[in-house]
Scaffold this motif. Structure first.
Motif, PDB file in Angstrom:
ATOM      1  N   ALA A  18      -6.864  47.639 -18.359  1.00  0.00           N
ATOM      2  CA  ALA A  18      -6.171  48.938 -18.357  1.00  0.00           C
ATOM      3  C   ALA A  18      -6.079  49.474 -16.931  1.00  0.00           C
ATOM      4  O   ALA A  18      -5.048  50.032 -16.535  1.00  0.00           O
ATOM      5  CB  ALA A  18      -6.898  49.940 -19.258  1.00  0.00           C
ATOM      6  N   ALA A  19      -7.123  49.287 -16.148  1.00  0.00           N
ATOM      7  CA  ALA A  19      -7.103  49.737 -14.747  1.00  0.00           C
ATOM      8  C   ALA A  19      -6.071  48.941 -13.952  1.00  0.00           C
ATOM      9  O   ALA A  19      -5.322  49.508 -13.150  1.00  0.00           O
ATOM     10  CB  ALA A  19      -8.491  49.582 -14.121  1.00  0.00           C
ATOM     11  N   ARG A  20      -5.988  47.620 -14.172  1.00  0.00           N
ATOM     12  CA  ARG A  20      -5.005  46.802 -13.463  1.00  0.00           C
ATOM     13  C   ARG A  20      -3.591  47.273 -13.759  1.00  0.00           C
ATOM     14  O   ARG A  20      -2.775  47.438 -12.860  1.00  0.00           O
ATOM     15  CB  ARG A  20      -5.145  45.326 -13.845  1.00  0.00           C
ATOM     16  CG  ARG A  20      -4.239  44.409 -13.001  1.00  0.00           C
ATOM     17  CD  ARG A  20      -4.049  43.045 -13.607  1.00  0.00           C
ATOM     18  NE  ARG A  20      -3.457  43.074 -14.934  1.00  0.00           N
ATOM     19  CZ  ARG A  20      -2.169  43.377 -15.196  1.00  0.00           C
ATOM     20  NH1 ARG A  20      -1.349  43.697 -14.235  1.00  0.00           N
ATOM     21  NH2 ARG A  20      -1.730  43.374 -16.440  1.00  0.00           N
ATOM     22  N   ARG A  21      -3.297  47.525 -15.021  1.00  0.00           N
ATOM     23  CA  ARG A  21      -1.957  48.013 -15.388  1.00  0.00           C
ATOM     24  C   ARG A  21      -1.681  49.380 -14.772  1.00  0.00           C
ATOM     25  O   ARG A  21      -0.611  49.616 -14.221  1.00  0.00           O
ATOM     26  CB  ARG A  21      -1.805  48.085 -16.907  1.00  0.00           C
ATOM     27  CG  ARG A  21      -1.626  46.739 -17.566  1.00  0.00           C
ATOM     28  CD  ARG A  21      -1.226  46.864 -19.033  1.00  0.00           C
ATOM     29  NE  ARG A  21      -2.062  47.781 -19.794  1.00  0.00           N
ATOM     30  CZ  ARG A  21      -3.175  47.438 -20.432  1.00  0.00           C
ATOM     31  NH1 ARG A  21      -3.606  46.191 -20.406  1.00  0.00           N
ATOM     32  NH2 ARG A  21      -3.865  48.340 -21.093  1.00  0.00           N
ATOM     33  N   PHE A  22      -2.633  50.285 -14.842  1.00  0.00           N
ATOM     34  CA  PHE A  22      -2.430  51.640 -14.329  1.00  0.00           C
ATOM     35  C   PHE A  22      -2.233  51.642 -12.814  1.00  0.00           C
ATOM     36  O   PHE A  22      -1.254  52.189 -12.311  1.00  0.00           O
ATOM     37  CB  PHE A  22      -3.617  52.533 -14.700  1.00  0.00           C
ATOM     38  CG  PHE A  22      -3.484  53.939 -14.190  1.00  0.00           C
ATOM     39  CD1 PHE A  22      -2.643  54.841 -14.819  1.00  0.00           C
ATOM     40  CD2 PHE A  22      -4.200  54.356 -13.085  1.00  0.00           C
ATOM     41  CE1 PHE A  22      -2.508  56.137 -14.345  1.00  0.00           C
ATOM     42  CE2 PHE A  22      -4.078  55.646 -12.610  1.00  0.00           C
ATOM     43  CZ  PHE A  22      -3.228  56.547 -13.235  1.00  0.00           C
ATOM     44  N   LEU A  29       0.470  50.212  -6.803  1.00  0.00           N
ATOM     45  CA  LEU A  29      -0.377  49.635  -5.762  1.00  0.00           C
ATOM     46  C   LEU A  29      -0.422  48.121  -5.900  1.00  0.00           C
ATOM     47  O   LEU A  29      -0.301  47.579  -7.001  1.00  0.00           O
ATOM     48  CB  LEU A  29      -1.806  50.179  -5.867  1.00  0.00           C
ATOM     49  CG  LEU A  29      -2.000  51.662  -5.613  1.00  0.00           C
ATOM     50  CD1 LEU A  29      -3.450  52.043  -5.895  1.00  0.00           C
ATOM     51  CD2 LEU A  29      -1.620  52.022  -4.191  1.00  0.00           C
ATOM     52  N   ARG A  30      -0.622  47.448  -4.786  1.00  0.00           N
ATOM     53  CA  ARG A  30      -0.861  46.008  -4.837  1.00  0.00           C
ATOM     54  C   ARG A  30      -2.309  45.824  -5.283  1.00  0.00           C
ATOM     55  O   ARG A  30      -3.232  46.427  -4.723  1.00  0.00           O
ATOM     56  CB  ARG A  30      -0.624  45.366  -3.473  1.00  0.00           C
ATOM     57  CG  ARG A  30      -0.614  43.849  -3.525  1.00  0.00           C
ATOM     58  CD  ARG A  30      -0.089  43.237  -2.239  1.00  0.00           C
ATOM     59  NE  ARG A  30      -0.858  43.617  -1.073  1.00  0.00           N
ATOM     60  CZ  ARG A  30      -1.931  42.964  -0.629  1.00  0.00           C
ATOM     61  NH1 ARG A  30      -2.356  41.885  -1.244  1.00  0.00           N
ATOM     62  NH2 ARG A  30      -2.561  43.386   0.448  1.00  0.00           N
ATOM     63  N   VAL A  31      -2.506  45.025  -6.326  1.00  0.00           N
ATOM     64  CA  VAL A  31      -3.820  44.833  -6.931  1.00  0.00           C
ATOM     65  C   VAL A  31      -4.109  43.341  -7.019  1.00  0.00           C
ATOM     66  O   VAL A  31      -3.239  42.553  -7.379  1.00  0.00           O
ATOM     67  CB  VAL A  31      -3.843  45.445  -8.359  1.00  0.00           C
ATOM     68  CG1 VAL A  31      -5.170  45.194  -9.042  1.00  0.00           C
ATOM     69  CG2 VAL A  31      -3.535  46.933  -8.312  1.00  0.00           C
ATOM     70  N   ILE A  42      -4.770  49.304  -0.507  1.00  0.00           N
ATOM     71  CA  ILE A  42      -4.165  50.581  -0.131  1.00  0.00           C
ATOM     72  C   ILE A  42      -3.726  50.508   1.327  1.00  0.00           C
ATOM     73  O   ILE A  42      -4.408  49.909   2.162  1.00  0.00           O
ATOM     74  CB  ILE A  42      -5.171  51.730  -0.378  1.00  0.00           C
ATOM     75  CG1 ILE A  42      -5.512  51.762  -1.880  1.00  0.00           C
ATOM     76  CG2 ILE A  42      -4.619  53.063   0.090  1.00  0.00           C
ATOM     77  CD1 ILE A  42      -6.593  52.734  -2.246  1.00  0.00           C
ATOM     78  N   ALA A  43      -2.594  51.119   1.631  1.00  0.00           N
ATOM     79  CA  ALA A  43      -2.047  51.100   2.992  1.00  0.00           C
ATOM     80  C   ALA A  43      -3.121  51.476   4.011  1.00  0.00           C
ATOM     81  O   ALA A  43      -4.018  52.269   3.726  1.00  0.00           O
ATOM     82  CB  ALA A  43      -0.864  52.060   3.099  1.00  0.00           C
ATOM     83  N   GLY A  44      -3.017  50.913   5.191  1.00  0.00           N
ATOM     84  CA  GLY A  44      -3.969  51.211   6.259  1.00  0.00           C
ATOM     85  C   GLY A  44      -5.224  50.363   6.172  1.00  0.00           C
ATOM     86  O   GLY A  44      -6.250  50.719   6.744  1.00  0.00           O
ATOM     87  N   ASP A  45      -5.147  49.231   5.458  1.00  0.00           N
ATOM     88  CA  ASP A  45      -6.292  48.332   5.352  1.00  0.00           C
ATOM     89  C   ASP A  45      -7.504  49.043   4.761  1.00  0.00           C
ATOM     90  O   ASP A  45      -8.606  48.976   5.281  1.00  0.00           O
ATOM     91  CB  ASP A  45      -6.626  47.712   6.718  1.00  0.00           C
ATOM     92  CG  ASP A  45      -7.571  46.535   6.594  1.00  0.00           C
ATOM     93  OD1 ASP A  45      -7.573  45.863   5.546  1.00  0.00           O
ATOM     94  OD2 ASP A  45      -8.317  46.278   7.561  1.00  0.00           O
TER      95      ASP A  45
END
Length: 120
Positions: A18-22, A29-31, A42-45
């Motif tokens: 559920a967290a991956r989908r959300f 976000l890239r996951v 998240i952007a900015g490493d």
């Protein structure tokens, strides 16, 4: 001692899928997933670890803040994707608090952890 260490933050959830989908689909976000855990890229490493916890208790504070240029457009877009904004005291009809500091709106992930978008 740690001045050159790339520290990172993490938080628990009760359902990794559920967290991956959300985080991946709803928030965009890239996951990535490894060893039963997620990494939010998240952007900015600023990677953030998301790990499963059977006795998970949602955080009672904001665990992630997403700065945005246009909070109204962001809230509208997230609402269209099914995100529900918290109705804390002194927020407007959209769920945006505008009284002091930057405009901010809070919402939760599927595990109940609190997140926010705030206008920069």
């Amino acid at each position: 001692m740690f001045e050159n260490t790339k520290a990172f933050s993490g938080f628990s959830v009760d359902d990794i899928e559920a967290a991956r989908r959300f985080y991946g689909e709803t928030l965009g976000l890239r996951v990535s997933e490894a060893n039963g855990m997620l990494t939010l890229h998240i952007a900015g490493d600023r990677d953030t670890l998301v790990y499963p916890k059977k006795d998970h208790v949602p955080a009672t504070y904001t665990i992630l803040n997403f700065p945005v240029e246009d909070i109204d457009a962001t809230v509208d877009g997230l609402t269209e994707r099914g995100v529900r904004f918290e109705k804390y005291p002194n927020v407007d009809a959209k769920g945006i608090f505008r009284e002091m500091g930057p405009a901010i709106a809070w919402f939760t992930d599927p595990a109940g952890n609190i997140l926010s978008v705030l206008q920069v």
